[in-house]
Design a protein around this motif. Structure first.
Motif, PDB file in Angstrom:
ATOM      1  N   LEU A  13      30.013   5.555 -19.436  1.00 45.50           N
ATOM      2  CA  LEU A  13      28.640   5.093 -19.578  1.00 45.50           C
ATOM      3  C   LEU A  13      27.634   6.225 -19.415  1.00 45.50           C
ATOM      4  CD1 LEU A  13      28.905   1.870 -17.400  1.00 45.50           C
ATOM      5  CD2 LEU A  13      28.768   1.970 -19.891  1.00 45.50           C
ATOM      6  N   PHE A  14      27.848   7.053 -18.404  1.00 42.41           N
ATOM      7  CA  PHE A  14      26.920   8.132 -18.075  1.00 42.41           C
ATOM      8  C   PHE A  14      27.693   9.399 -17.757  1.00 42.41           C
ATOM      9  CE2 PHE A  14      24.305   4.459 -17.683  1.00 42.41           C
ATOM     10  CZ  PHE A  14      23.095   4.901 -18.176  1.00 42.41           C
ATOM     11  N   PRO A  15      27.992  10.186 -18.779  1.00 41.39           N
ATOM     12  CA  PRO A  15      28.776  11.404 -18.571  1.00 41.39           C
ATOM     13  C   PRO A  15      28.110  12.415 -17.630  1.00 41.39           C
ATOM     14  CG  PRO A  15      28.546  10.910 -20.916  1.00 41.39           C
ATOM     15  CD  PRO A  15      27.690   9.946 -20.171  1.00 41.39           C
ATOM     16  N   ASP A  37      18.076   3.356 -17.312  1.00 46.40           N
ATOM     17  CA  ASP A  37      19.154   3.085 -18.273  1.00 46.40           C
ATOM     18  C   ASP A  37      20.461   2.758 -17.556  1.00 46.40           C
ATOM     19  OD1 ASP A  37      17.489   3.488 -20.447  1.00 46.40           O
ATOM     20  OD2 ASP A  37      18.017   5.611 -20.619  1.00 46.40           O
ATOM     21  N   LEU A  38      20.781   3.541 -16.544  1.00 42.02           N
ATOM     22  CA  LEU A  38      22.005   3.292 -15.791  1.00 42.02           C
ATOM     23  C   LEU A  38      21.935   1.929 -15.109  1.00 42.02           C
ATOM     24  CD1 LEU A  38      24.542   5.173 -14.206  1.00 42.02           C
ATOM     25  CD2 LEU A  38      23.198   4.060 -12.455  1.00 42.02           C
ATOM     26  N   ALA A  39      20.789   1.604 -14.529  1.00 39.53           N
ATOM     27  CA  ALA A  39      20.629   0.325 -13.837  1.00 39.53           C
ATOM     28  C   ALA A  39      20.899  -0.849 -14.778  1.00 39.53           C
ATOM     29  CB  ALA A  39      19.225   0.230 -13.241  1.00 39.53           C
ATOM     30  N   ASP A  44      24.216  -5.282 -16.575  1.00 36.18           N
ATOM     31  CA  ASP A  44      24.448  -6.191 -17.693  1.00 36.18           C
ATOM     32  C   ASP A  44      25.487  -5.755 -18.713  1.00 36.18           C
ATOM     33  OD1 ASP A  44      22.423  -7.906 -16.760  1.00 36.18           O
ATOM     34  OD2 ASP A  44      20.900  -6.740 -17.796  1.00 36.18           O
ATOM     35  N   GLY A  45      25.523  -4.464 -19.036  1.00 37.80           N
ATOM     36  CA  GLY A  45      26.247  -4.066 -20.222  1.00 37.80           C
ATOM     37  C   GLY A  45      27.572  -3.384 -20.040  1.00 37.80           C
ATOM     38  N   GLU A  92       8.461  10.324  -8.224  1.00 37.45           N
ATOM     39  CA  GLU A  92       8.275   9.211  -9.157  1.00 37.45           C
ATOM     40  C   GLU A  92       9.613   8.836  -9.775  1.00 37.45           C
ATOM     41  OE1 GLU A  92       5.969   8.813 -13.319  1.00 37.45           O
ATOM     42  OE2 GLU A  92       4.741   9.496 -11.632  1.00 37.45           O
ATOM     43  N   ILE A  93       9.824   7.532  -9.911  1.00 38.38           N
ATOM     44  CA  ILE A  93      11.044   7.009 -10.527  1.00 38.38           C
ATOM     45  C   ILE A  93      10.712   5.616 -11.077  1.00 38.38           C
ATOM     46  CG2 ILE A  93      11.949   5.974  -8.392  1.00 38.38           C
ATOM     47  CD1 ILE A  93      14.766   7.018  -9.330  1.00 38.38           C
ATOM     48  N   ALA A  94      11.429   5.194 -12.080  1.00 41.76           N
ATOM     49  CA  ALA A  94      11.181   3.877 -12.692  1.00 41.76           C
ATOM     50  C   ALA A  94      11.553   2.753 -11.731  1.00 41.76           C
ATOM     51  CB  ALA A  94      11.975   3.743 -13.981  1.00 41.76           C
TER      52      ALA A  94
END
Length: 151
Positions: A13-15, A37-39, A44-45, A92-94
């Motif tokens: 998923l996340f190399p 994106d990772l979250a 879900d995916g 800062e982070i989403a």
């Protein structure tokens, strides 16, 4: 799902994720820009079903901050810890409050005590301190001359 299955699935998923060795739970470090994106993927995916965010912590390392997210699957009973390094001068982070409602107050706490901005948060304001409070009381460089706190 076992710990090893998570370790095998995440690099697909996340190399760019870096695994921390020797941790009790699967722990990865990611770039803060990748967090949202990772979250979405782990919730879900991906088949991991990490549907519960039970802890959000900020750590002040004096040179930078690290946001630490503890997730678990209520179905598979497997946890995952995600760490993201933030710039100390502009942390800062989403937000992930739209993915896990528990994040709403956890993120407000990190904002209130460390000054971390969570972009997209629906109600980012102080949680414990008064609105007119100056500074971020859990930062290592915080000084409070009234209460003589100095770390």
């Amino acid at each position: 799902m076992e710990k090893e299955e998570i370790r095998l699935k995440l690099p697909e998923l996340f190399p760019a994720a870096v695994f921390e060795e020797g941790a009790e739970w699967v722990t990865i470090a990611i770039d803060a820009a990748s967090w949202k994106d990772l979250a979405r993927q782990v919730r879900d995916g991906s088949g991991l079903g990490l549907d519960y965010l039970f802890c959000v912590t900020c750590v002040d390392w004096k040179t930078h901050f690290t946001m630490v997210y503890h997730l678990i699957s209520t179905v598979h009973r497997q946890p995952l810890v995600v760490k993201a390094k933030l710039d100390r001068n502009d942390p800062e982070i989403a937000t992930v409050s739209d993915l896990w409602r528990t994040a709403e107050f956890h993120e407000r706490e990190a904002y209130d005590l460390f000054g971390v901005k969570f972009t997209g948060h629906p109600d980012l304001r102080r949680l414990f301190m008064t609105d007119d409070w100056k500074g971020w009381p859990l930062r290592k460089d915080y000084e409070d001359p009234v209460n003589m706190i100095k770390l």
